[in-house]
Design an enzyme around this catalytic site. Structure first.
Site, PDB file in Angstrom:
ATOM      1  N   HIS A 189       0.811  -1.052   0.005  1.00 35.86           N
ATOM      2  CA  HIS A 189      -0.023   0.077   0.024  1.00 35.86           C
ATOM      3  C   HIS A 189       1.011   1.328   0.032  1.00 35.86           C
ATOM      4  O   HIS A 189       1.880   1.145  -0.497  1.00 35.86           O
ATOM      5  CB  HIS A 189      -0.916  -0.105   1.236  1.00 35.86           C
ATOM      6  CG  HIS A 189      -1.552  -1.044   0.970  1.00 35.86           C
ATOM      7  ND1 HIS A 189      -2.968  -1.423   0.203  1.00 35.86           N
ATOM      8  CD2 HIS A 189      -1.430  -2.535   1.940  1.00 35.86           C
ATOM      9  CE1 HIS A 189      -3.313  -2.687   0.493  1.00 35.86           C
ATOM     10  NE2 HIS A 189      -2.595  -3.477   1.453  1.00 35.86           N
ATOM     11  N   GLU A 232      -1.965   0.271   7.740  1.00 35.14           N
ATOM     12  CA  GLU A 232      -1.162  -0.890   7.437  1.00 35.14           C
ATOM     13  C   GLU A 232       0.063  -0.188   6.357  1.00 35.14           C
ATOM     14  O   GLU A 232       1.143  -0.588   6.484  1.00 35.14           O
ATOM     15  CB  GLU A 232      -2.025  -1.537   6.374  1.00 35.14           C
ATOM     16  CG  GLU A 232      -1.391  -2.836   5.642  1.00 35.14           C
ATOM     17  CD  GLU A 232      -1.954  -3.551   4.841  1.00 35.14           C
ATOM     18  OE1 GLU A 232      -1.621  -4.940   4.251  1.00 35.14           O
ATOM     19  OE2 GLU A 232      -3.295  -3.259   4.527  1.00 35.14           O
ATOM     20  N   HIS A 292       2.895  -7.163   4.347  1.00 35.98           N
ATOM     21  CA  HIS A 292       1.464  -6.762   4.565  1.00 35.98           C
ATOM     22  C   HIS A 292       1.132  -6.934   6.036  1.00 35.98           C
ATOM     23  O   HIS A 292       1.663  -7.628   6.809  1.00 35.98           O
ATOM     24  CB  HIS A 292       0.454  -7.233   3.709  1.00 35.98           C
ATOM     25  CG  HIS A 292       0.720  -6.859   2.262  1.00 35.98           C
ATOM     26  ND1 HIS A 292      -0.071  -5.861   1.669  1.00 35.98           N
ATOM     27  CD2 HIS A 292       1.715  -7.221   1.379  1.00 35.98           C
ATOM     28  CE1 HIS A 292       0.198  -5.763   0.269  1.00 35.98           C
ATOM     29  NE2 HIS A 292       1.232  -6.522   0.144  1.00 35.98           N
ATOM     30  N   GLU A 311       1.804 -11.820   5.676  1.00 35.35           N
ATOM     31  CA  GLU A 311       0.477 -10.947   6.369  1.00 35.35           C
ATOM     32  C   GLU A 311       0.656 -11.039   7.794  1.00 35.35           C
ATOM     33  O   GLU A 311       0.640 -12.243   8.442  1.00 35.35           O
ATOM     34  CB  GLU A 311      -1.045 -11.538   5.966  1.00 35.35           C
ATOM     35  CG  GLU A 311      -1.371 -11.424   4.719  1.00 35.35           C
ATOM     36  CD  GLU A 311      -2.045  -9.993   4.437  1.00 35.35           C
ATOM     37  OE1 GLU A 311      -1.901  -9.265   5.245  1.00 35.35           O
ATOM     38  OE2 GLU A 311      -2.407  -9.780   3.173  1.00 35.35           O
TER      39      GLU A 311
END
Length: 225
Positions: free
Chosen positions: A9, A23, A77, A140
């Site tokens: 992101h 995030e 992430h 993640e």
């Protein structure tokens, strides 16, 4: 070898947002820690898809790695959706190397972050995994919308642990060796000498003490011998 680190992101895309966290900020912090730690190893060139808060299309991220002809791609992430724990992903149709790298890196991250639920080693058709031409992994790292996970993610020490796990996994997977510690330089005879400057000589100790007080007020360290 060349490693590309991708902080998920960024810019107008904050990623998942919850519990006062974004995030995009967490992924960039973790990636910068990974980058710094990897520079301690021999023969490694480390590149970042972004070094600040900017937006990049998924295709751009993969294109950076492909243009560099990288040996490995790591996309970092933070999860969301009401779960907890850590999981990693590789592309749906991986080769043997990609599977082997995931096995090692996943295990080392779990070891580094401690008492966290292991959600498993998974496969997915994510763009950054599909479009990169080299072995790649997407991690993640906990759930931003889980209060307990978020409390960990607010700790700089925990972010360092996440980064350390990534680095240990990459080093183990690729057989990287740390750079030798530089040997301390032997001091020359000249460097070993110590010079003192005398600023007064008195027959009366009180006069010496008075000068010491004056020097200390001016910020100097003074002794009477």
């Amino acid at each position: 070898m060349k490693i590309v680190l991708d902080a998920g992101h960024g810019g107008t895309d904050p990623g998942a947002v919850a519990n006062g966290l974004k995030e995009k900020d967490l992924t960039l912090a973790i990636v910068k820690h990974i980058h710094r730690m990897l520079t301690e190893y021999e023969g490694v060139e480390v590149f970042l898809t972004r070094v600040d808060d900017r937006f990049l299309e998924l295709e751009e991220r993969a294109a950076i790695a492909n243009k560099l002809n990288a040996d490995y791609f790591v996309s970092v992430h933070i999860n969301s959706g009401g779960g907890t724990g850590f999981e990693s992903f590789i592309f749906n149709n991986p080769d043997a190397k990609t599977i082997a790298y995931q096995n090692v890196i996943h295990s080392e991250i779990m070891r580094a972050i401690g008492n966290v639920k292991d959600r498993g080693k998974k496969r997915a058709n994510y763009a950054v995994l599909r479009k990169t031409k080299m072995p790649a992994i997407l991690t993640e790292n906990l759930f931003i919308d889980n209060p307990n996970d978020a409390a960990k993610l607010k700790s700089e020490q925990f972010l360092l642990q996440i980064a350390y796990g990534h680095v240990e996994g990459i080093a183990k997977a690729f057989g990287l060796k740390k750079k030798a510690e530089p040997q301390p330089k032997e001091k020359t005879t000249q460097e070993k000498k110590l010079y003192r400057v005398q600023v007064g000589a008195f027959s009366d100790r009180k006069n010496a003490e008075r000068l010491v007080e004056e020097l200390k007020k001016k910020g100097y360290s003074a002794v009477i011998v």
